[in-house]
Each structure stands twice: as C-alpha cells, then as structure tokens.
Design an enzyme around this catalytic site. Sequence first.
Site, PDB file in Angstrom:
ATOM      1  N   THR A  35      -1.875   0.466  -0.717  1.00  0.00           N
ATOM      2  CA  THR A  35      -3.183  -0.149  -0.466  1.00  0.00           C
ATOM      3  C   THR A  35      -4.209   0.970  -0.401  1.00  0.00           C
ATOM      4  O   THR A  35      -4.167   1.788   0.524  1.00  0.00           O
ATOM      5  CB  THR A  35      -3.181  -0.929   0.862  1.00  0.00           C
TER       6      THR A  35
ATOM      7  N   LYS B 256      -5.917  -7.662  -1.700  1.00  0.00           N
ATOM      8  CA  LYS B 256      -5.120  -7.144  -0.573  1.00  0.00           C
ATOM      9  C   LYS B 256      -6.015  -6.951   0.662  1.00  0.00           C
ATOM     10  O   LYS B 256      -5.595  -7.213   1.795  1.00  0.00           O
ATOM     11  CB  LYS B 256      -4.465  -5.826  -0.984  1.00  0.00           C
TER      12      LYS B 256
ATOM     13  N   LYS C  83      -6.387   2.244   8.428  1.00  0.00           N
ATOM     14  CA  LYS C  83      -6.838   2.678   7.092  1.00  0.00           C
ATOM     15  C   LYS C  83      -7.340   1.470   6.300  1.00  0.00           C
ATOM     16  O   LYS C  83      -8.395   1.498   5.673  1.00  0.00           O
ATOM     17  CB  LYS C  83      -5.661   3.375   6.408  1.00  0.00           C
TER      18      LYS C  83
HETATM   19  P1  NAP Z   1       5.206   5.244   4.940  1.00  0.00           P
HETATM   20  O1  NAP Z   1       6.472   4.783   5.548  1.00  0.00           O
HETATM   21  O2  NAP Z   1       4.368   6.270   5.640  1.00  0.00           O
HETATM   22  O3  NAP Z   1       5.572   5.778   3.461  1.00  0.00           O
HETATM   23  C1  NAP Z   1       4.674   6.494   2.667  1.00  0.00           C
HETATM   24  C2  NAP Z   1       5.457   7.476   1.805  1.00  0.00           C
HETATM   25  O4  NAP Z   1       4.539   8.232   0.990  1.00  0.00           O
HETATM   26  C3  NAP Z   1       6.249   8.504   2.617  1.00  0.00           C
HETATM   27  O5  NAP Z   1       7.568   8.552   2.117  1.00  0.00           O
HETATM   28  C4  NAP Z   1       5.486   9.790   2.424  1.00  0.00           C
HETATM   29  O6  NAP Z   1       6.271  10.964   2.348  1.00  0.00           O
HETATM   30  C5  NAP Z   1       4.821   9.621   1.088  1.00  0.00           C
HETATM   31  N1  NAP Z   1       3.550  10.383   1.091  1.00  0.00           N
HETATM   32  C6  NAP Z   1       2.593  10.340   2.017  1.00  0.00           C
HETATM   33  N2  NAP Z   1       1.565  11.125   1.703  1.00  0.00           N
HETATM   34  C7  NAP Z   1       1.902  11.717   0.555  1.00  0.00           C
HETATM   35  C8  NAP Z   1       1.261  12.676  -0.264  1.00  0.00           C
HETATM   36  N3  NAP Z   1       0.024  13.129   0.025  1.00  0.00           N
HETATM   37  N4  NAP Z   1       1.918  13.090  -1.348  1.00  0.00           N
HETATM   38  C9  NAP Z   1       3.149  12.632  -1.630  1.00  0.00           C
HETATM   39  N5  NAP Z   1       3.807  11.702  -0.899  1.00  0.00           N
HETATM   40  C10 NAP Z   1       3.181  11.265   0.174  1.00  0.00           C
HETATM   41  O7  NAP Z   1       4.223   4.014   4.660  1.00  0.00           O
HETATM   42  P2  NAP Z   1       4.578   2.492   4.208  1.00  0.00           P
HETATM   43  O8  NAP Z   1       4.553   1.618   5.399  1.00  0.00           O
HETATM   44  O9  NAP Z   1       5.744   2.511   3.297  1.00  0.00           O
HETATM   45  O10 NAP Z   1       3.226   2.154   3.394  1.00  0.00           O
HETATM   46  C11 NAP Z   1       2.988   2.592   2.064  1.00  0.00           C
HETATM   47  C12 NAP Z   1       1.793   1.822   1.496  1.00  0.00           C
HETATM   48  O11 NAP Z   1       2.102   0.424   1.497  1.00  0.00           O
HETATM   49  C13 NAP Z   1       0.498   1.974   2.318  1.00  0.00           C
HETATM   50  O12 NAP Z   1      -0.614   2.004   1.459  1.00  0.00           O
HETATM   51  C14 NAP Z   1       0.492   0.712   3.179  1.00  0.00           C
HETATM   52  O13 NAP Z   1      -0.823   0.357   3.571  1.00  0.00           O
HETATM   53  C15 NAP Z   1       1.099  -0.287   2.206  1.00  0.00           C
HETATM   54  N6  NAP Z   1       1.746  -1.454   2.834  1.00  0.00           N
HETATM   55  C16 NAP Z   1       2.597  -1.312   3.884  1.00  0.00           C
HETATM   56  C17 NAP Z   1       3.194  -2.446   4.440  1.00  0.00           C
HETATM   57  C18 NAP Z   1       4.132  -2.356   5.629  1.00  0.00           C
HETATM   58  O14 NAP Z   1       4.410  -3.422   6.219  1.00  0.00           O
HETATM   59  N7  NAP Z   1       4.632  -1.193   5.989  1.00  0.00           N
HETATM   60  C19 NAP Z   1       2.936  -3.707   3.910  1.00  0.00           C
HETATM   61  C20 NAP Z   1       2.102  -3.816   2.816  1.00  0.00           C
HETATM   62  C21 NAP Z   1       1.515  -2.678   2.277  1.00  0.00           C
HETATM   63  P3  NAP Z   1       6.776  11.737   3.661  1.00  0.00           P
HETATM   64  O15 NAP Z   1       8.141  11.171   3.876  1.00  0.00           O
HETATM   65  O16 NAP Z   1       6.786  13.171   3.292  1.00  0.00           O
HETATM   66  O17 NAP Z   1       5.796  11.425   4.764  1.00  0.00           O
END
Ligand code: NAP
Length: 303
Positions: free
Chosen positions: A99, A174, A242
């Site tokens: 997102t 979204k 965010k």
């Molecule tokens: P998350 O667990 O923090 O996963 C994000 C991943 O991206 C991590 O593995 C992280 O690596 C990697 N990353 C972060 N910054 C980076 C960078 N600058 N360069 C390269 N890799 C990077 O987050 P998530 O919950 O999966 O969410 C991911 C996206 O989906 C977000 O945009 C969120 O808003 C969206 N979303 C989430 C949900 C939910 O319920 N969780 C639902 C719908 C949408 P590291 O392991 O090194 O930190």
Amino acid sequence: MAERESIGFVGTGIMGAPMARNLAKAGFQVTAYNRTAAKAEALREHGVAVAGSLAEVARSASVVITMVPDTPDALAVVEGEGGLAEAMAPGSALVDMSTISPGETRALAERLAGRGVAMLDAPVSGGSWGAEQGTLTIMAGGERETFERCMPVFEAMGKTITLMGPSGMGQTTKLVNQILVAGTCAAVAEALVFAASQGADLLRTIEAVSGGAAGSWQLANLGPRMARRDFAPGFMVKLQQKDLRLILEAAQERHTPLAITSLARQYLTAVEAMGLGDEGTQAVVKAVEALAGVEARQEGGAD
Ligand code: NAP
C-alpha cells in the site's frame, strides 16, 4: 496455452511470505528476495527459490511482485541502486502489492513504461489470515492487458480480484478500504471500553451484536483479541498510520474533510506514544482505555 509466468517476489514479511508460499503451491516458479535474508530462506522448504539480490530476482522472472511497507521502500527496491528496474527485461511486468501513494504509483508506472516494463498497482486487504488462506481482496490499477495477463497469478493469492481503473486506482481503492477499516476498528474499541465500563460480558456482547447491523470483520476478528489482550500484529499500528497519512494527504489535496479518519489516526498516535507501534491495530483500544480509565479486558468467560 500461454506460457506460465515465472514470479519474482520482493518483501517476504507478514504478508509477503504466505503470498509467495501460495504462489509456489499453485505451481508457479517463485524466486524470493528479502532484505533480512532469513525471512526468505524460511521459504525454501515451501518450494520457493531464494535470490541473493534484487537484480537476480529481476532476471529470474517475467512478473515481479513487491510487498514492502511504504512508498520510499517501493521506490528504493525498484529504482534504487542495484534495484529491479535496471535488470527487468522489456516485456516483463512489475506488480506492486504494497500500500503506497497513488500519485507516486502513477509516476513510477510512467517511468517503467519508458523502459518497456508494464506496471500494475495491486494492493490487498484481508490481513495476514487472508494471505495465509489465499483469500485476499486484490484491487488493481493499470492496463487491462497486463491485468488479464496477471490474473492467474492473482488467483493463487486472492479471491475478489478487481481492475479498478488506470494506474493508481488500485491504491486509491485500498485507501477507501482503510478509511472503513480504521474507523470501524476505533468504533469497536470504543464499544468494548463502554461495555466494560458498564460491567457487560465482552465476548458475549460481541457475539450478541455481531449478527445484526453492527456486525463487521473488525468486530468479529479484532474485538475478541482486544478483550483477550492479544495484541500480536496481523497488521501493525505503524503501517496503519502510514495508510492514514496517505489518505489524509490525498484528501487534503482536494479539501475533503475526513473527521472520523483523523480521529482514528490520533488514537493510534497515542498508541505509538506508548511505544506500541509494532503491535496489531487492535491496540487502538489501549488509547481509548487510557482516556476512560477502564480496561476492556474479559474477566472469566461467558458461560
Ligand atoms: P512487514 O511484515 O513489515 O513486511 C515488509 C517486508 O518488506 C519485510 O520483509 C521487509 O524486510 C521488507 N522491506 C522493508 N523495507 C524495505 C526496503 N527499504 N527495501 C527492501 N525490503 C524492505 O509488513 P506487511 O505487514 O507484510 O506489509 C507489507 C505491505 O502490505 C504494506 O504496504 C502494508 O500496508 C500492506 N498490507 C498489510 C496488511 C497486513 O494485514 N499486514 C494487509 C494489507 C496490506 P525486513 O525483513 O528486512 O524488514
């Protein structure tokens, strides 16, 4: 039959890891990369190959999916030094399922088109549970041709899959979703703090009202977690903040007042001030509790 796409997957966090697993389970050849390598390595046992760099992912795939936290992260993995764009072949497609900002998405799609790389924005809702089950809602923006090409890929991860319009429109949809989610989650927190202050049995209250007009995913899924004091993240407070920032910035550009969304953001700011930004969004109840001096904790259980 068209040749099967080979998939690159960047960002195997809470959402990305189960999404990549489901793609491999559906028979796609998947190559993953994560900044913290251990999170990608854990996918090997599920039939996912692991790359040592973004360039390696880009070269291995006809469709590259990104699932990273925020706009600067998506721009860094695509256009940063050693990023995906340098190594993606013309004719390949980038599908950003994070997102991020709708405006930055449109600009990125235009720049990639200049390299012969098609881009879809395809953010999701349904939470970590939906990612595990392969039942995500996917809201896409971009060219219909690219959307149809990616449909089998989406079907491995989601159930309700909709092309919303041109580039950026998936992200806009979204954000609409997040207005509904954030406001409802805050309302659930207020409802449970009120119920607790009146001496009501919380789990029984949730059950009683869930089947009527007040029922919602937030109430059914996050209400019991609030009452049971389970604050493990499906979706982290800091990521919701965010999204709320993206919503309020976009709304401000058109002078669209969003009072409830602003209030939900302030509650979550209070949660962050408590040092709890990594907890799940159900922790919003802690802000309401702090103001009320009442905890929405289930004592015992409904008999
Ligand atoms: P998350 O667990 O923090 O996963 C994000 C991943 O991206 C991590 O593995 C992280 O690596 C990697 N990353 C972060 N910054 C980076 C960078 N600058 N360069 C390269 N890799 C990077 O987050 P998530 O919950 O999966 O969410 C991911 C996206 O989906 C977000 O945009 C969120 O808003 C969206 N979303 C989430 C949900 C939910 O319920 N969780 C639902 C719908 C949408 P590291 O392991 O090194 O930190």
